[in-house]
Design an enzyme around this catalytic site. Structure first.
Site, PDB file in Angstrom:
ATOM      1  CB  CYS A 147      -9.536   8.404  28.240  1.00  0.00           C
ATOM      2  SG  CYS A 147     -10.811   7.121  28.266  1.00  0.00           S
ATOM      3  CG  HIS A 190     -10.749   8.061  23.849  1.00  0.00           C
ATOM      4  ND1 HIS A 190      -9.780   7.942  24.815  1.00  0.00           N
ATOM      5  CD2 HIS A 190     -10.508   9.265  23.237  1.00  0.00           C
ATOM      6  CE1 HIS A 190      -9.001   8.998  24.792  1.00  0.00           C
ATOM      7  NE2 HIS A 190      -9.423   9.827  23.849  1.00  0.00           N
ATOM      8  CG  ASP A 241      -8.461  13.078  23.354  1.00  0.00           C
ATOM      9  OD1 ASP A 241      -8.520  12.939  24.593  1.00  0.00           O
ATOM     10  OD2 ASP A 241      -8.336  12.120  22.569  1.00  0.00           O
TER      11      ASP A 241
END
Length: 541
Positions: free
Chosen positions: A283, A327, A343
């Site tokens: 991520c 994250h 995202d």
């Protein structure tokens, strides 16, 4: 730990009872039983003092704030690999209990540190220089319902508090910064329970100051030339900010980008190498490259780190956020909308956001993660969830019982302020001790005499009472004997003999030598009392 401490106190009390017994060491069973009775009698007092004794903010004891090793978890910076190395960590970051409504999985973003400065490899909260500070007020406008929740957070030795994105109401000792991060006045060096409220639909700082715009467009040197060229091409093609955002998300979604725990190492131009060559990352790789590309296209953007998702404990009705749920995502500033969460990971791997990371990564990596986390639906997993519920409940109602929780509980009973709490504490303790004293007196009076020596002495006292020589309640055997010999001088020898035998049996030798009320000395004592017939006293003393 509590069960261990209770067992230790129980055994220590039993030992003290045994070695301090005036006649001999008590048998183990007797000392254990009497120790348990003492602890049970003290338990109500313990509960009263625990609930009503005024609490002061902070712990009464503890290590200094800088003692011990740093806790694992998110840090004050982010580089490639910093978050992926947490993926196999089973450590708990915090627990969340929703009060009114539970947001869907795709909206459960837990905001932590926000990074606005990039040196080419590492993201940090701000430039080390002091020329980019923005002192304008944070502006958050709710566009949906407020969500209330309670968080039990593990110590992280940092000042930030995790909140659902985006916070509206925070604890009294904390504030919301310009970047939407909730910061406490002091570092979190012990487990903390707090309540907060957030909205998942919002308008965040629609008016961007010149300082903030400059800070969130800054790029270092001339690194990543291919990425800069791509951003400039899109801008020259006439794409606006929103279209550029959708352009890169479409590329992430449709081309062969891979979400992986084991991305290859990046070298001199990390964003270029990731976007055009390796196309494999975690991520932080996607968020970092996306944010760099946005800035290269002239769109203010920044990195947000925190946690996403959570594991639901059905027994306790709360979510567990582990370090493996760490994250990173991006925020871009769009005209008339303010800061908007983007995202990139959701574009590459929607399963990471809708389900969990284990569902999103390759099978071989998911197996390693499953082994590390030991998740599932079997008996072991169920027992683990039950034990977590026990620990969380213990902390929530016992260890976290501080000034705020005490005041909330006391207000339900109409008690306000320390004065009323201390008054209630005094009255309850007095009532309990008085009631316990009356109960013990009643028990003593109704309980038959079990001591065979004392029983014979009481028979002697009963004989003397028939002659009018009653034994006074406070009168010991020596004083009673002296008064009897003065009143019955002709029988002074017999009275002295009876008293001496009683004193010897009662205080001079171990009572444990008398088994089942039988011994030669006891039988002699009983016969002396049976043969004695008191005469008339000279005067009624």
């Amino acid at each position: 730990m509590v069960l261990w401490l209770v067992a230790g106190v129980w055994l220590i009390t039993a030992t003290l009872l045994s070695i301090s017994h005036p006649q001999s060491v008590l048998p183990f069973k007797i000392s254990i039983r009497r120790s348990a009775i003492l602890l049970l009698q003290a338990a109500p007092l313990m509960v009263i003092f625990f609930i009503l004794f005024p609490r002061i903010p902070g712990p009464l004891w503890g290590l200094p704030s800088d003692a011990g090793a740093a806790k694992s978890g998110l840090s004050e910076s982010m580089s490639p690999g910093d978050i992926s190395h947490l993926a196999l960590s089973n450590e708990i970051a915090f627990r969340v209990r929703f009060i009114n409504e539970t947001p869907p999985p795709a909206q459960r973003y837990w905001r932590g540190p926000v990074f606005e400065y990039f040196d080419g490899r590492t993201w940090t909260p701000a430039s080390p220089r002091g020329d980019d500070r923005d002192n304008s007020n944070v502006n958050i406008r709710a566009l949906g319902n407020r969500i209330d929740y309670e968080i039990t957070m593990e110590p992280i030795r940092q000042k930030w508090l995790y909140t659902l994105d985006l916070p509206m109401i925070v604890p009294p000792d904390a504030h919301i910064t310009q970047t939407g991060v909730v910061k406490a006045r002091k570092k979190i060096i012990e487990r903390r329970l707090y309540q907060a409220s957030s909205v998942i639909q919002y308008e965040f700082n629609p008016n961007l100051s010149t300082i903030a715009r400059k800070r969130n467009l800054r790029l270092p040197g001339t690194i990543n030339p291919r990425t800069r060229e791509l951003a400039l091409k899109w801008r020259n093609d006439g794409l606006n900010d929103a279209e550029i955002v959708q352009k890169i998300l479409t590329i992430f979604r449709e081309e062969d980008y891979i979400y992986s725990l084991q991305p290859p190492l990046l070298k001199q131009h990390p964003v270029d190498e990731f976007l055009f060559d390796t196309r494999k990352g975690f991520c932080e790789h996607f968020a970092s490259s996306f944010t760099f590309l946005m800035r290269a296209a002239g769109i203010p953007s920044r990195i947000v780190t925190g946690y996403q998702g959570g594991e639901f404990n059905r027994l306790g009705g709360y979510f567990i956020l582990r370090q493996s749920d760490a994250h990173a995502w991006s925020e871009v500033w769009l005209e008339n909308r303010g800061w908007v969460r983007i995202d990139p990971t959701a574009a590459v791997s929607p399963l990471r956001i809708e389900l969990n990371m284990q569902s999103a990564i390759p099978v071989s990596e998911a197996m390693a993660m499953a082994i590390a986390r030991r998740t599932g639906e079997g008996l072991l997993y169920t027992l683990k969830m039950r034990w977590d519920w026990v620990n969380n409940s213990w902390y929530r109602w016992v260890l976290a019982y501080g000034p705020e929780l005490q005041n909330t509980l006391m207000e339900k009973f109409g008690l306000k302020g320390w004065g009323q709490m201390i008054l209630a504490l005094t009255l309850l303790v007095s009532a309990f001790l008085g009631g316990l004293g009356l109960f013990l007196i009643w028990q003593i009076r109704r309980k038959p005499v079990s001591d065979p020596v004392l029983k014979v002495w009481l028979e002697f006292s009963h004989k003397m009472s028939k002659s009018g020589l009653f034994r006074l309640p406070h009168e010991g055997p020596v004083n009673y004997r002296n008064r009897l010999t003065a009143a019955l001088p002709d029988q002074a020898g017999e009275i002295n003999k009876i008293a001496e035998v009683y004193l010897g049996l009662r205080y001079g030798q171990p009572l444990l030598q008398i088994q089942d009320g039988k011994s030669e000395a006891l039988e002699s004592f009983r016969k002396l009392v049976q043969r004695f017939k008191p005469g008339s006293p000279i005067s009624h003393l």
